[in-house]
Design a protein around this motif. Structure first.
Motif, PDB file in Angstrom:
ATOM      1  N   LEU A  90       0.834  -1.248  -0.031  1.00 32.73           N
ATOM      2  CA  LEU A  90      -0.132   0.124   0.045  1.00 32.73           C
ATOM      3  C   LEU A  90       0.828   1.050  -0.090  1.00 32.73           C
ATOM      4  CD1 LEU A  90      -3.033   0.611  -0.193  1.00 32.73           C
ATOM      5  CD2 LEU A  90      -2.894   1.031   2.445  1.00 32.73           C
ATOM      6  N   PHE A  93       1.902   1.675  -3.651  1.00 32.69           N
ATOM      7  CA  PHE A  93       0.702   2.199  -4.520  1.00 32.69           C
ATOM      8  C   PHE A  93      -0.002   3.629  -4.205  1.00 32.69           C
ATOM      9  CE2 PHE A  93       1.804  -1.924  -6.320  1.00 32.69           C
ATOM     10  CZ  PHE A  93       1.990  -1.601  -7.751  1.00 32.69           C
ATOM     11  N   VAL A  94       0.392   4.142  -2.766  1.00 34.95           N
ATOM     12  CA  VAL A  94      -0.292   5.333  -2.702  1.00 34.95           C
ATOM     13  C   VAL A  94       0.881   6.359  -3.040  1.00 34.95           C
ATOM     14  CG1 VAL A  94      -1.885   4.600  -0.825  1.00 34.95           C
ATOM     15  CG2 VAL A  94       0.490   5.417  -0.360  1.00 34.95           C
ATOM     16  N   ARG A  98       3.692   3.931 -10.840  1.00 36.01           N
ATOM     17  CA  ARG A  98       2.735   3.243 -11.831  1.00 36.01           C
ATOM     18  C   ARG A  98       3.211   1.768 -11.861  1.00 36.01           C
ATOM     19  NH1 ARG A  98       3.187   6.543 -17.452  1.00 36.01           N
ATOM     20  NH2 ARG A  98       2.385   8.595 -16.801  1.00 36.01           N
ATOM     21  N   LYS A 253      -8.698  -3.249  -7.586  1.00 38.82           N
ATOM     22  CA  LYS A 253      -8.781  -1.786  -6.910  1.00 38.82           C
ATOM     23  C   LYS A 253     -10.283  -1.673  -6.966  1.00 38.82           C
ATOM     24  CE  LYS A 253      -6.636   1.942  -8.600  1.00 38.82           C
ATOM     25  NZ  LYS A 253      -6.013   2.697  -9.543  1.00 38.82           N
ATOM     26  N   MET A 254     -11.104  -2.289  -7.955  1.00 31.43           N
ATOM     27  CA  MET A 254     -12.577  -2.236  -8.045  1.00 31.43           C
ATOM     28  C   MET A 254     -13.211  -2.822  -6.643  1.00 31.43           C
ATOM     29  SD  MET A 254     -13.923  -1.043 -10.753  1.00 31.43           S
ATOM     30  CE  MET A 254     -15.219  -1.704 -11.094  1.00 31.43           C
ATOM     31  N   LYS A 255     -12.408  -4.154  -6.449  1.00 37.94           N
ATOM     32  CA  LYS A 255     -12.979  -4.908  -5.255  1.00 37.94           C
ATOM     33  C   LYS A 255     -12.367  -4.298  -3.870  1.00 37.94           C
ATOM     34  CE  LYS A 255     -14.230  -8.946  -7.643  1.00 37.94           C
ATOM     35  NZ  LYS A 255     -15.422  -9.206  -7.147  1.00 37.94           N
ATOM     36  N   GLY A 256     -11.583  -3.376  -4.014  1.00 34.36           N
ATOM     37  CA  GLY A 256     -10.896  -2.798  -2.726  1.00 34.36           C
ATOM     38  C   GLY A 256      -9.830  -3.848  -2.117  1.00 34.36           C
ATOM     39  N   LEU A 258      -6.506  -4.032  -2.725  1.00 35.86           N
ATOM     40  CA  LEU A 258      -5.136  -3.884  -2.378  1.00 35.86           C
ATOM     41  C   LEU A 258      -4.761  -4.020  -1.187  1.00 35.86           C
ATOM     42  CD1 LEU A 258      -3.089  -3.589  -4.686  1.00 35.86           C
ATOM     43  CD2 LEU A 258      -3.324  -0.996  -4.411  1.00 35.86           C
ATOM     44  N   VAL A 259      -5.421  -3.219  -0.218  1.00 37.56           N
ATOM     45  CA  VAL A 259      -5.085  -3.105   0.986  1.00 37.56           C
ATOM     46  C   VAL A 259      -5.133  -4.546   1.788  1.00 37.56           C
ATOM     47  CG1 VAL A 259      -5.670  -0.813   1.442  1.00 37.56           C
ATOM     48  CG2 VAL A 259      -7.560  -2.508   1.438  1.00 37.56           C
TER      49      VAL A 259
ATOM     50  N   LYS B  13     -19.549   3.660  -3.104  1.00 40.02           N
ATOM     51  CA  LYS B  13     -18.746   2.445  -3.236  1.00 40.02           C
ATOM     52  C   LYS B  13     -19.554   1.349  -2.824  1.00 40.02           C
ATOM     53  CE  LYS B  13     -15.606  -0.133  -4.613  1.00 40.02           C
ATOM     54  NZ  LYS B  13     -15.191  -0.321  -5.910  1.00 40.02           N
ATOM     55  N   PHE B  15     -19.595  -2.990  -2.791  1.00 37.40           N
ATOM     56  CA  PHE B  15     -19.084  -4.174  -2.802  1.00 37.40           C
ATOM     57  C   PHE B  15     -20.002  -5.106  -3.175  1.00 37.40           C
ATOM     58  CE2 PHE B  15     -15.892  -1.681  -0.197  1.00 37.40           C
ATOM     59  CZ  PHE B  15     -14.877  -1.590  -1.205  1.00 37.40           C
ATOM     60  N   VAL B  54      -6.572   3.719  -4.464  1.00 38.09           N
ATOM     61  CA  VAL B  54      -6.205   2.222  -4.416  1.00 38.09           C
ATOM     62  C   VAL B  54      -7.491   1.651  -4.367  1.00 38.09           C
ATOM     63  CG1 VAL B  54      -3.831   2.488  -3.489  1.00 38.09           C
ATOM     64  CG2 VAL B  54      -5.760   2.528  -2.038  1.00 38.09           C
ATOM     65  N   THR B  55      -8.453   2.301  -4.166  1.00 33.98           N
ATOM     66  CA  THR B  55      -9.757   1.556  -4.496  1.00 33.98           C
ATOM     67  C   THR B  55     -10.776   2.511  -5.408  1.00 33.98           C
ATOM     68  OG1 THR B  55      -9.883   0.489  -2.299  1.00 33.98           O
ATOM     69  CG2 THR B  55     -11.978   1.148  -3.484  1.00 33.98           C
ATOM     70  N   THR B  56     -11.036   1.712  -6.573  1.00 36.69           N
ATOM     71  CA  THR B  56     -11.951   2.543  -7.334  1.00 36.69           C
ATOM     72  C   THR B  56     -13.416   2.819  -6.854  1.00 36.69           C
ATOM     73  OG1 THR B  56     -10.576   1.326  -9.146  1.00 36.69           O
ATOM     74  CG2 THR B  56     -12.317   2.618  -9.981  1.00 36.69           C
ATOM     75  N   LEU B  77      -0.828  12.295  -6.487  1.00 34.56           N
ATOM     76  CA  LEU B  77      -0.024  11.325  -5.362  1.00 34.56           C
ATOM     77  C   LEU B  77       1.344  11.795  -5.181  1.00 34.56           C
ATOM     78  CD1 LEU B  77      -1.456   7.713  -6.473  1.00 34.56           C
ATOM     79  CD2 LEU B  77      -2.340   9.408  -4.641  1.00 34.56           C
TER      80      LEU B  77
END
Lengths: 263, 246
Positions: A90, A93-94, A98, A253-256, A258-259, B13, B15, B54-56, B77
């Protein structure tokens, strides 16, 4: 793509090896064991080599070259896993980093590891078995480069799966390359495979590299055809693997997730 | 009127079947400390993750420094940073080595001096050559804060930054953050489960519950609205479904 960000990550991994010598095991220990066990088996079998010239060259050469592919793949996967193990993904990627820069850094780390492992195995093969890999000649270079690219493609594909499905998929980092080994014609020619496996083998870049290597040893002629096939397939697989990684990254990223990678 | 540095519009958001954040809109002004408060599952972390790219988001818009986050991720960023108790640093590297990697990532000029200066500010200069693995949780949190300040961020996102600190170090950390804000005009978005800390730190609070903003204002305004003696009482009322707005 910013070079300073790529070099920052490469630097991070090099410092890791300096600080943690046990990590050198993947570069020294396993290739050394492989070389010792299979090297002596090769010497033993070479006593009964009726009808098979250059047996030692075939076998030891194949062993060293397969290790190059495997280390290239591991270089990518382990670099990624290091970030998961240290819960650092994290932080990366914050930052403005890229995905392309991240993958480029892992590829560079992979090359450094391949060079390290190759110097050791080639040197030891010469010392222990008087085997000189360079008797294959300069044609070895483009084939080795192709093996590195195959390793990258497998490594990036594996990493994308770990990214998407988490540490449960970590086992793939050690196992996936071996899935292709039976059809990569590493220790035997494609012709010994059953017809349906031959078809699959022709779609694997590594099989063209190993077939090419055998052709060089047997005929001393440069097998341009095999090289073109290997390079063409590698381009397709590497581009495919990078696209696959990007798609997985987007899904994560869509599903959250990454963390949560690594939990 | 202070300048708006973060503008969030109808941010949602989902899920699968769960809506973690439901059409929230808010602004953060330059130099302010905005606290996001709410029970577990309120959507605080998801909101920060979306603000950090980091979350879309499922829908809605995030503009930071007037730029769309989706289109200008790299530029944005480079001017913000993040620290969380739940994120760590490579354990085998020394403190200085870890910070050097991030200084390189953010292309920090004179990074050696910068690292030493920030380590001094957080009173951990003596730990610069210590392997990160050997740090206590509190020391690691301070190293993580140093990392978050390396690039002179204009906005700092802090997810429970003092959760693992003892009261003394937590108090020092809060004072330091406020002093840095006073000197540099740093904007801070802050989450914490420490209600006293939220009262002390935040200029303004956004109260989230079940993904929705249920109240926004200064800590005093929020306490008044929920008829609570302090933020902790307000928090308990909301978490237990007994909140009554006046």
């Amino acid at each position: 793509m910013k070079l300073h960000r790529i070099l920052a990550l490469v630097n991070r991994h090099l410092m890791l090896y300096k600080r943690s010598p046990q990590r050198m095991m993947e570069i020294i220990y396993w290739p050394l064991l492989d070389l010792l066990v299979w090297g002596f088996i090769t010497l033993y079998l070479a006593r009964y080599k009726e009808g098979l010239p250059a047996f030692v060259t075939f076998f030891l050469g194949a062993l060293i070259l397969w290790d190059i592919l495997f280390r290239a793949q591991q270089g990518i996967c382990i670099s990624f896993l290091e970030e998961i193990w240290s819960r650092n993904l994290l932080n990366l990627f914050v930052s403005p980093l890229r995905v392309g820069e991240f993958l480029s850094a892992t590829m560079l780390v992979s090359i450094i590891k391949v060079i390290g492992a190759a110097i050791m195995t080639v040197g030891l093969a010469y010392l222990l078995y008087s085997f000189n890999l360079f008797i294959i000649g300069l044609s070895l270079i483009p084939f080795v480069l192709n093996l590195v690219v195959t390793g990258w493609a497998v490594g990036i594909f594996t990493t994308a799966i770990i990214l998407r499905f988490g540490q449960e998929a970590e086992v793939l980092a050690w196992g996936l390359a071996f899935l292709f080994q039976p059809v990569s014609a590493v220790f035997y020619p494609v012709s010994v495979l059953p017809p349906f496996l031959q078809t699959i083998a022709h779609g694997i870049p590594a099989s063209h590299v190993f077939e090419g290597m055998r052709a060089v040893i047997e005929t001393k002629a440069f097998p341009l055809n095999e090289l073109i096939w290997a390079a063409g397939l590698n381009v397709v697989y590497l581009v495919g693997a990078i696209l696959f990684f990007n798609v997985m990254f987007r899904i994560v990223k869509m599903k959250g997730l990454l963390v949560r990678v690594g939990e | 009127m202070p300048q708006t540095v973060v503008e969030v519009r109808n941010l949602t958001k989902r899920f699968e079947r769960v809506t973690a954040v439901h059409e929230i809109s808010f602004e953060i002004y330059q130099g302010e400390i905005l606290g996001i408060l709410g029970p577990n599952g309120a959507g605080k972390t998801t909101t920060i993750q979306m603000l950090l790219g980091v979350t879309t988001p499922t829908s809605g818009q995030i503009r930071i420094f007037g730029l769309d986050l989706g289109r200008h991720r790299e530029e944005i960023l480079g001017r913000v940073n993040f620290s969380s108790t739940y994120v760590s640093l490579p354990q085998s590297l020394t403190v200085r080595e870890n910070l050097r990697v991030f200084a390189q990532l953010y292309q920090v000029r004179n990074f050696r001096e910068k690292i030493d200066h920030l380590l001094s500010v957080f009173e951990i200069l003596h730990l610069r050559d210590t392997v990160t693995r050997k740090l206590s949780t509190g020391q690691l949190t301070r190293v993580s804060l140093v990392k978050a300040l390396l690039n002179d961020p204009k906005i700092l996102f802090l997810d429970e930054p003092t959760a693992s600190l003892d009261p003394d170090i937590a108090d020092k950390t809060r004072s330091l953050l406020k002093s840095i804000r006073a000197q540099s005009g740093l904007t801070i978005l802050y989450t914490s489960h420490n209600m006293k800390e939220m009262e002390e730190m935040s200029d303004r609070i956004i109260f989230l519950n079940k993904g929705r903003i249920i109240s926004t204002g200064t800590p005093d305004e929020i306490m008044k609205r929920f008829q609570g003696e302090d933020l902790e009482e307000v928090f308990l009322k909301v978490a237990r479904g007994k909140a009554g707005l006046t």
